[in-house]
Scaffold this motif. Structure first.
Motif, PDB file in Angstrom:
ATOM      1  N   GLU A  56       0.819  -1.205   0.000  1.00 55.27           N
ATOM      2  CA  GLU A  56       0.000   0.000   0.000  1.00 55.27           C
ATOM      3  C   GLU A  56       0.856   1.260   0.000  1.00 55.27           C
ATOM      4  N   ARG A  57       2.022   1.193   0.595  1.00 51.90           N
ATOM      5  CA  ARG A  57       2.844   2.392   0.696  1.00 51.90           C
ATOM      6  C   ARG A  57       3.747   2.601  -0.498  1.00 51.90           C
ATOM      7  N   SER A  58       4.039   1.552  -1.237  1.00 49.47           N
ATOM      8  CA  SER A  58       5.035   1.661  -2.300  1.00 49.47           C
ATOM      9  C   SER A  58       4.466   2.020  -3.658  1.00 49.47           C
ATOM     10  N   VAL A  59       3.436   1.310  -4.101  1.00 49.08           N
ATOM     11  CA  VAL A  59       2.981   1.434  -5.476  1.00 49.08           C
ATOM     12  C   VAL A  59       1.543   1.924  -5.585  1.00 49.08           C
ATOM     13  N   MET A  60       0.693   1.552  -4.657  1.00 47.48           N
ATOM     14  CA  MET A  60      -0.738   1.842  -4.759  1.00 47.48           C
ATOM     15  C   MET A  60      -1.028   3.315  -5.046  1.00 47.48           C
ATOM     16  N   GLY A 112      20.922 -11.191  -4.617  1.00 49.67           N
ATOM     17  CA  GLY A 112      20.432 -11.855  -3.414  1.00 49.67           C
ATOM     18  C   GLY A 112      19.748 -10.946  -2.411  1.00 49.67           C
ATOM     19  N   SER A 113      19.546  -9.681  -2.760  1.00 47.99           N
ATOM     20  CA  SER A 113      18.962  -8.740  -1.799  1.00 47.99           C
ATOM     21  C   SER A 113      17.437  -8.758  -1.783  1.00 47.99           C
ATOM     22  N   GLY A 114      16.794  -9.486  -2.706  1.00 45.81           N
ATOM     23  CA  GLY A 114      15.343  -9.623  -2.671  1.00 45.81           C
ATOM     24  C   GLY A 114      14.583  -8.845  -3.723  1.00 45.81           C
ATOM     25  N   LYS A 115      15.245  -8.371  -4.759  1.00 47.21           N
ATOM     26  CA  LYS A 115      14.563  -7.592  -5.808  1.00 47.21           C
ATOM     27  C   LYS A 115      13.498  -8.424  -6.513  1.00 47.21           C
ATOM     28  N   THR A 116      13.857  -9.613  -6.969  1.00 48.93           N
ATOM     29  CA  THR A 116      12.907 -10.466  -7.681  1.00 48.93           C
ATOM     30  C   THR A 116      11.766 -10.869  -6.757  1.00 48.93           C
ATOM     31  N   PHE A 117      12.056 -11.223  -5.543  1.00 51.35           N
ATOM     32  CA  PHE A 117      11.046 -11.599  -4.559  1.00 51.35           C
ATOM     33  C   PHE A 117      10.055 -10.457  -4.342  1.00 51.35           C
ATOM     34  N   THR A 118      10.555  -9.244  -4.223  1.00 54.09           N
ATOM     35  CA  THR A 118       9.702  -8.079  -4.002  1.00 54.09           C
ATOM     36  C   THR A 118       8.819  -7.798  -5.206  1.00 54.09           C
ATOM     37  N   MET A 119       9.377  -7.851  -6.390  1.00 53.53           N
ATOM     38  CA  MET A 119       8.621  -7.515  -7.594  1.00 53.53           C
ATOM     39  C   MET A 119       7.685  -8.637  -8.034  1.00 53.53           C
ATOM     40  N   MET A 120       8.138  -9.878  -7.973  1.00 48.57           N
ATOM     41  CA  MET A 120       7.355 -10.997  -8.506  1.00 48.57           C
ATOM     42  C   MET A 120       6.600 -11.773  -7.432  1.00 48.57           C
ATOM     43  N   GLY A 121       6.974 -11.630  -6.188  1.00 48.40           N
ATOM     44  CA  GLY A 121       6.298 -12.330  -5.112  1.00 48.40           C
ATOM     45  C   GLY A 121       6.867 -13.703  -4.834  1.00 48.40           C
ATOM     46  N   TYR A 146       4.242  -6.509  -8.937  1.00 48.12           N
ATOM     47  CA  TYR A 146       3.629  -6.597 -10.267  1.00 48.12           C
ATOM     48  C   TYR A 146       2.157  -6.975 -10.144  1.00 48.12           C
ATOM     49  N   PHE A 147       1.887  -8.027  -9.409  1.00 53.09           N
ATOM     50  CA  PHE A 147       0.526  -8.543  -9.259  1.00 53.09           C
ATOM     51  C   PHE A 147      -0.362  -7.529  -8.534  1.00 53.09           C
ATOM     52  N   LEU A 148       0.141  -6.961  -7.447  1.00 52.18           N
ATOM     53  CA  LEU A 148      -0.658  -6.011  -6.671  1.00 52.18           C
ATOM     54  C   LEU A 148      -0.985  -4.756  -7.482  1.00 52.18           C
ATOM     55  N   ALA A 149      -0.021  -4.268  -8.254  1.00 52.52           N
ATOM     56  CA  ALA A 149      -0.266  -3.095  -9.096  1.00 52.52           C
ATOM     57  C   ALA A 149      -1.300  -3.420 -10.169  1.00 52.52           C
ATOM     58  N   ALA A 150      -1.202  -4.596 -10.772  1.00 49.22           N
ATOM     59  CA  ALA A 150      -2.175  -5.006 -11.790  1.00 49.22           C
ATOM     60  C   ALA A 150      -3.578  -5.090 -11.192  1.00 49.22           C
TER      61      ALA A 150
END
Length: 120
Positions: A1-5, A26-35, A58-62
């Motif tokens: 809610e705070r980042s993209v919404m 390994g810092s979590g970029k893919t995990f954050t963006m793709m879930g 990606y999913f939440l923004a869609a």
């Protein structure tokens, strides 16, 4: 809610929105963006592990885009999407077999991405 919404409503008013994930391997970029579901399936996890715990940006923004698009005021719009990744100084089209994309600026100062696919 705070980042993209908060970015999504502006897109329906003609604004542009971009989200960047930057960091070391390994810092979590893919995990954050793709879930966790997408990253888990790539890691060989079973489909029974699918969870709503982390759907990814990606999913939440869609979800937000399509929720707002249901408003009758936007009945005349069409929605398209493009995704690219910058990796090792190269732009790659994530929706077209990671084909290379160029980033150019036209004579009016507008940034263009020749070769980037757009999907309805």
């Amino acid at each position: 809610e705070r980042s993209v919404m908060s970015l999504i409503p502006g897109v329906f008013r003609g604004k542009w929105a971009s989200v960047f994930a930057y960091g070391q391997t390994g810092s979590g970029k893919t995990f954050t963006m793709m879930g966790s579901n997408a990253t888990g399936s790539r890691a060989g996890n079973q489909s029974s592990n699918i969870s709503d715990a982390n759907l990814g940006l990606y999913f939440l923004a869609a979800q937000d885009v399509f929720r707002i698009a249901e408003n009758p005021a936007y009945a005349d719009i069409s929605i398209g999407v493009s995704l690219f990744e910058i990796y090792g100084g190269k732009l790659l089209d994530l929706l077209n077999a990671r084909n290379p994309v160029r980033c150019l600026e036209n004579s009016k100062g507008k940034v263009c991405f020749p070769g980037l696919s757009e999907h309805p």
